[in-house]
Design an enzyme around this catalytic site. Sequence first.
Site, mmCIF file in Angstrom:
data_model
loop_
_atom_site.group_PDB
_atom_site.id
_atom_site.type_symbol
_atom_site.label_atom_id
_atom_site.label_comp_id
_atom_site.label_asym_id
_atom_site.label_seq_id
_atom_site.Cartn_x
_atom_site.Cartn_y
_atom_site.Cartn_z
ATOM 1 N N ALA A 1 41.241 44.066 31.060
ATOM 2 C CA ALA A 1 40.389 42.875 30.944
ATOM 3 C C ALA A 1 40.061 42.629 29.465
ATOM 4 C CB ALA A 1 39.136 43.063 31.801
ATOM 5 N N ASP B 1 39.460 37.555 40.035
ATOM 6 C CA ASP B 1 39.019 38.908 39.717
ATOM 7 C C ASP B 1 37.500 39.029 39.694
ATOM 8 O OD1 ASP B 1 41.353 40.403 39.560
ATOM 9 O OD2 ASP B 1 41.750 39.828 37.495
ATOM 10 N N GLY B 2 36.820 38.006 39.153
ATOM 11 C CA GLY B 2 35.360 38.050 39.100
ATOM 12 C C GLY B 2 34.737 38.139 40.476
#
Length: 285
Positions: A183, A69-70
């Site tokens: 998140a 995701d980053g």
Amino acid sequence: MKIAILPNLNKADAHKHTIRIIRKLINLGADILMYAKYHDYFHYDGIVFYQDFYEMVTYCDVMIAIGGDGTIIHAAKHAAIAGKPLLGINLGRIGFVAGLELNELDRLQDLVDGRYHIEKRMMLQVAVTQEKQQETYYALNDAVISRGALSRMIDLNVGFHDNKISHYRADGLIISTPTGSTAYSLSAGGPVIEPVMRCMLLTPICSHSLFSRSVLFGGDARLTVQTAAGDDNEIFLTIDGETSVQIHEEDTVAIQAADIEVSLIKIKDISFYEVLNEKLSERRI
């Protein structure tokens, strides 16, 4: 189709999987564009390397980010600024913003053939004013204002359209987009929001109050955050977990919806709620 490939080679087996993806795309007739820093890692006919990253982004039709995701969120900011659609291929643990998993690479045929749709995601514009100088950042997930490692609980004042509305004594505050609701905000007790909505979510971190809960603001809201007078703790603003700025007593952090959006490529016919159930089951929350 010209496809810019952005891999995170720090991920386990990322090099091997990136080679698989490049080979498949070349076999499908796509032209592959890559940043010159990857030249020594990939030696294939059909790859054009660019010394200028932004020139590469300008000339591509779509972008593919390969990682967790980053990685995808970092690439999404470049894609949004350039107005290019982005496909994320998940090499991480969760992959909420990924469009494909590694066992679904046969679906790249749909990408090359144009059989996909675009999902727009709201971003945050975060303006930090320090000593009359302003710096602007963009976030797809969240902006987090929190205490330093050795600091005590901090005091923060929150304004809505420049009118003070609340005071928080907490470990910090998370201001997130709907995308970012799954998140850090989720871990701090915040709700899950459908990612195509346009709103901002404020979630306190370990607030010193039994009644401090997440607050949802409309997409036209402008929030400001300042440290309370006399608070001498170390306080940091973190943008999407990758950019950190120390915040002092006279500084102001202003957060609102950005005027640019991320265009995520969706190939699979699966709803957000199906993805949510699958990912959170994996996460065992």
